[in-house]
Design an enzyme around this catalytic site. Structure first.
Site, mmCIF file in Angstrom:
data_model
loop_
_atom_site.group_PDB
_atom_site.id
_atom_site.type_symbol
_atom_site.label_atom_id
_atom_site.label_comp_id
_atom_site.label_asym_id
_atom_site.label_seq_id
_atom_site.Cartn_x
_atom_site.Cartn_y
_atom_site.Cartn_z
ATOM 1 N N GLU A 1 7.305 -21.424 8.930
ATOM 2 C CA GLU A 1 7.583 -20.483 10.008
ATOM 3 C C GLU A 1 8.539 -21.048 11.053
ATOM 4 O O GLU A 1 9.058 -20.309 11.883
ATOM 5 C CB GLU A 1 6.290 -20.037 10.687
ATOM 6 C CG GLU A 1 5.582 -21.099 11.494
ATOM 7 C CD GLU A 1 4.363 -20.546 12.218
ATOM 8 O OE1 GLU A 1 4.241 -20.812 13.418
ATOM 9 O OE2 GLU A 1 3.549 -19.848 11.577
ATOM 10 N N GLU B 1 0.811 -1.210 0.000
ATOM 11 C CA GLU B 1 0.000 0.000 0.000
ATOM 12 C C GLU B 1 0.848 1.265 0.000
ATOM 13 O O GLU B 1 0.424 2.310 -0.502
ATOM 14 C CB GLU B 1 -0.929 0.008 1.223
ATOM 15 C CG GLU B 1 -2.001 -1.066 1.207
ATOM 16 C CD GLU B 1 -3.045 -0.850 0.128
ATOM 17 O OE1 GLU B 1 -3.128 0.279 -0.411
ATOM 18 O OE2 GLU B 1 -3.774 -1.808 -0.196
#
Length: 302
Positions: free
Chosen positions: A114, A83
């Site tokens: 992870e 963004e």
């Protein structure tokens, strides 16, 4: 630390009977917990401000803003970076996110990614970190192996390390140059850290990135001035931004934008200083593109 010892994984006694509540009671319970998030973030404002003050000089001098995380934390980092690009006229090289498991992990769960410090090291090696870079690593629990290893490795290479977690004194907080730890407490649904922890991370990332953008001159007054007019919509938005910033007409803004070859900051400086294009360019070059500083410098000179 065992899973049931981590605060973000513990049961919330205030939502024990949420499955028996009416829909209105249910959303009220969630809303009450969300209000705790803002208060927890508020307590971290000094740490957030310190992180911004450490990060913006590096970004201003050409360093990159890099987000790292796994699962929800990783996705929120990628969102923030993505963004920033159209909002402040940045390139995908200036800011981006790394997520455990790669781009596929944005829409799917990549098992075991992870838990891999090796994967973190490989992902960092691929982007060629430098001491000019800023790394924002996020993990709700503060102990995701991928994220902790990535932040430690980044700092070993001289990058500035900011660590977000919702656990005070977590492994991630311990290795970060600037730890930010809003303690939001147990989730409404036990262990669902996409809820309060995710909201806290979004709030903190908003502050961090917006603060860095303001400090590096991407904002004038409260206007995003690095919009690049590439179509009718962005051209009209650019004219409106210039007009509002300079308290002038859209016609005058359009003329200035044309003289500035569609460069919004240059058009603003041109109007605000009432000088020539050459003078406006010189002011922006002297202030490294900071419009407010360029305008102030012009005022000081006169």
């Amino acid at each position: 630390m065992q899973l049931d010892e981590i605060l973000t994984e513990q049961r919330n006694h205030r939502s024990t009977h949420i499955d028996r509540e009416s829909t209105l009671e249910m959303v009220a319970t969630i809303n009450r917990e969300d209000q705790r998030v803002a208060r927890a973030v508020q307590k971290q404002l000094p740490q957030i401000a310190a992180a911004i003050d450490a990060a913006y000089p590096k970004f201003d001098q050409g360093g990159r803003l890099i987000y790292i995380g796994a699962g929800t934390s990783g996705r929120l980092g990628v969102i923030d970076a993505t963004e920033l690009q159209p909002t402040y006229g940045l390139t995908a090289q200036q800011t981006f996110g790394l997520i455990a498991g790669g781009p596929r992990a944005l829409t799917q769960t990549v098992q075991a990614a992870e838990d891999s410090p090796e994967l973190a090291k490989a992902d960092l090696a691929a982007i060629h970190l430098t001491s000019d870079d800023v790394v924002v690593a996020s993990a709700a629990s503060g102990q995701t192996p991928y994220t902790v290893a990535a932040l430690k490795d980044a700092q070993d290479q001289g990058a500035l390390g900011i660590g977000f977690s919702c656990i005070a004194d977590s492994p991630l907080a311990q290795v970060a140059d600037y730890p930010i730890t809003p303690v939001v407490g147990p989730e409404v649904i036990t262990g669902a850290t996409l809820l309060k922890a995710g909201t806290a991370e979004k709030m903190v990332l908003n502050m961090l990135s917006t603060g860095i953008m303001i400090k590096t001159g991407k904002v004038y007054q409260n206007l995003m001035i690095n919009v690049v007019p590439t179509n009718d919509k962005t051209f009209e938005r650019s004219k409106k931004i210039i007009a509002e910033a300079t308290q002038t007409s859209t016609l005058a803004a359009e003329r200035a934008l044309a003289r500035a070859n569609n460069n919004v900051p240059l058009a603003i400086v041109l109007i605000e200083t009432k000088g020539t294009i050459a003078e406006a360019k010189e002011l922006l070059a002297t202030t490294n593109g900071h419009v407010s500083q360029a305008v102030k410098l012009s005022d000081d000179r006169h």
